[in-house]
Design a protein around this motif. Structure first.
Motif, PDB file in Angstrom:
ATOM      1  N   VAL A 152      11.737   0.197   1.252  1.00  0.00           N
ATOM      2  CA  VAL A 152      10.585   0.368   0.282  1.00  0.00           C
ATOM      3  C   VAL A 152      10.951   1.660  -0.485  1.00  0.00           C
ATOM      4  N   LYS A 153      10.951   2.750   0.499  1.00  0.00           N
ATOM      5  CA  LYS A 153      11.069   4.097  -0.126  1.00  0.00           C
ATOM      6  C   LYS A 153      12.272   4.219  -1.043  1.00  0.00           C
ATOM      7  N   ASN A 154      13.492   3.682  -0.496  1.00  0.00           N
ATOM      8  CA  ASN A 154      14.574   3.737  -1.222  1.00  0.00           C
ATOM      9  C   ASN A 154      14.431   3.041  -2.644  1.00  0.00           C
ATOM     10  N   GLN A 155      13.972   2.059  -2.617  1.00  0.00           N
ATOM     11  CA  GLN A 155      13.669   1.141  -3.854  1.00  0.00           C
ATOM     12  C   GLN A 155      12.753   1.980  -4.681  1.00  0.00           C
ATOM     13  N   VAL A 156      11.779   2.701  -4.247  1.00  0.00           N
ATOM     14  CA  VAL A 156      10.613   3.551  -4.983  1.00  0.00           C
ATOM     15  C   VAL A 156      11.247   4.532  -5.585  1.00  0.00           C
ATOM     16  N   LEU A 157      12.446   5.375  -4.765  1.00  0.00           N
ATOM     17  CA  LEU A 157      13.061   6.373  -5.395  1.00  0.00           C
ATOM     18  C   LEU A 157      14.063   5.868  -6.397  1.00  0.00           C
ATOM     19  N   ASP A 158      14.676   4.914  -6.281  1.00  0.00           N
ATOM     20  CA  ASP A 158      15.352   4.280  -7.219  1.00  0.00           C
ATOM     21  C   ASP A 158      14.765   4.152  -8.398  1.00  0.00           C
ATOM     22  N   TYR A 159      13.396   3.502  -8.583  1.00  0.00           N
ATOM     23  CA  TYR A 159      12.834   3.156  -9.658  1.00  0.00           C
ATOM     24  C   TYR A 159      12.350   4.587 -10.206  1.00  0.00           C
ATOM     25  N   ILE A 160      11.749   5.609  -9.495  1.00  0.00           N
ATOM     26  CA  ILE A 160      11.438   6.884 -10.139  1.00  0.00           C
ATOM     27  C   ILE A 160      12.628   7.529 -10.757  1.00  0.00           C
ATOM     28  N   LYS A 161      13.564   7.428 -10.051  1.00  0.00           N
ATOM     29  CA  LYS A 161      14.986   7.925 -10.830  1.00  0.00           C
ATOM     30  C   LYS A 161      15.352   7.267 -12.174  1.00  0.00           C
ATOM     31  N   HIS A 162      15.279   6.021 -12.000  1.00  0.00           N
ATOM     32  CA  HIS A 162      15.486   5.279 -13.228  1.00  0.00           C
ATOM     33  C   HIS A 162      14.438   5.362 -14.263  1.00  0.00           C
ATOM     34  N   GLN A 163      13.364   5.661 -13.987  1.00  0.00           N
ATOM     35  CA  GLN A 163      12.105   5.930 -15.098  1.00  0.00           C
ATOM     36  C   GLN A 163      12.281   7.247 -15.546  1.00  0.00           C
TER      37      GLN A 163
ATOM     38  N   ILE B 183       0.797  -1.043   0.120  1.00  0.00           N
ATOM     39  CA  ILE B 183      -0.009  -0.035  -0.075  1.00  0.00           C
ATOM     40  C   ILE B 183       1.045   1.338   0.066  1.00  0.00           C
ATOM     41  N   HIS B 184       1.970   1.353   0.915  1.00  0.00           N
ATOM     42  CA  HIS B 184       2.817   2.349   0.801  1.00  0.00           C
ATOM     43  C   HIS B 184       3.746   2.635  -0.566  1.00  0.00           C
ATOM     44  N   ALA B 185       4.010   1.657  -1.192  1.00  0.00           N
ATOM     45  CA  ALA B 185       4.842   1.706  -2.475  1.00  0.00           C
ATOM     46  C   ALA B 185       3.495   2.215  -3.601  1.00  0.00           C
ATOM     47  N   ARG B 186       2.539   1.503  -3.781  1.00  0.00           N
ATOM     48  CA  ARG B 186       1.336   1.891  -4.627  1.00  0.00           C
ATOM     49  C   ARG B 186       0.995   3.373  -4.544  1.00  0.00           C
ATOM     50  N   LYS B 187       0.823   3.701  -3.082  1.00  0.00           N
ATOM     51  CA  LYS B 187       0.653   5.312  -2.921  1.00  0.00           C
ATOM     52  C   LYS B 187       1.645   6.014  -3.507  1.00  0.00           C
TER      53      LYS B 187
END
Length: 187
Positions: free
Chosen positions: A81-92, A37-41
């Protein structure tokens, strides 16, 4: 057999480090939903959120013995999770910038290439058209357009009237326009 639901996170971690699969499964069940839920949000994308949380638990399972839990398990998991989300966003963002750049290049490259082909084809047609002009007409046209001579200068040089010069240039332009008009049919 342990009642895993009653165990604290630190106890579950210790059992998981001893490769107790049930302990790890209970950690997974305890935190998967809230982390998802946190990552999806943050991401706004359900599939990407699932992938991030799954990757987090996969990494946790494989590296649990190397991780020194200085904070609570929940803090560690949320931060991960926050770090992986940020890495994903940066990569995207990098991927998006690359795709934009590539698309711009592709569009511009095609247009530039197409424009260059048209220009060269036009030059060939004009040259061929000038070569096909009758002798005196060709000479008058070349003196006028390539050497920028005035009608009077051409008339003096060739010993013909300015009216003839004007007529020869007008006829040459009409002939060349007809040839160039044929090119426009193809483009």
């Amino acid at each position: 057999m342990n009642n895993y639901t009653e165990l604290h996170d630190l106890e579950l971690i210790q059992l998981a480090k001893e490769r107790d699969r049930h302990a790890f499964s209970h950690i997974y069940e305890r935190y998967w939903g809230v982390l998802f839920i946190h990552a999806r949000k943050i991401l706004g994308n359900e599939e990407e959120a699932k992938d991030i949380v799954q990757n987090l638990f996969f990494s946790l399972y494989n590296n649990i013995n190397q991780i020194d839990f200085k904070t609570s398990l929940s803090s560690y998991l949320y931060r991960s999770v926050k770090n992986q989300v940020l890495d994903y966003i940066k990569h995207q963002k990098i991927v998006d910038r690359y795709l934009e750049s590539f698309n711009a290049f592709a569009e511009q490259g095609v247009a530039v290439t197409d424009q260059e082909i048209r220009r060269k084809e036009l030059e060939k047609i004009i040259e061929a058209g000038m070569e096909a002009l009758p002798g005196k007409m060709k000479e008058v046209f070349l003196l006028s357009r390539l050497e920028n001579m005035s009608h009077k200068e051409i008339a003096d040089k060739l010993g013909i009237t300015q009216h003839t010069i004007k007529s020869q240039i007008s006829n040459a332009i009409r002939i060349l326009r007809a040839k160039i008009g044929a090119l426009n049919v193809f483009f």
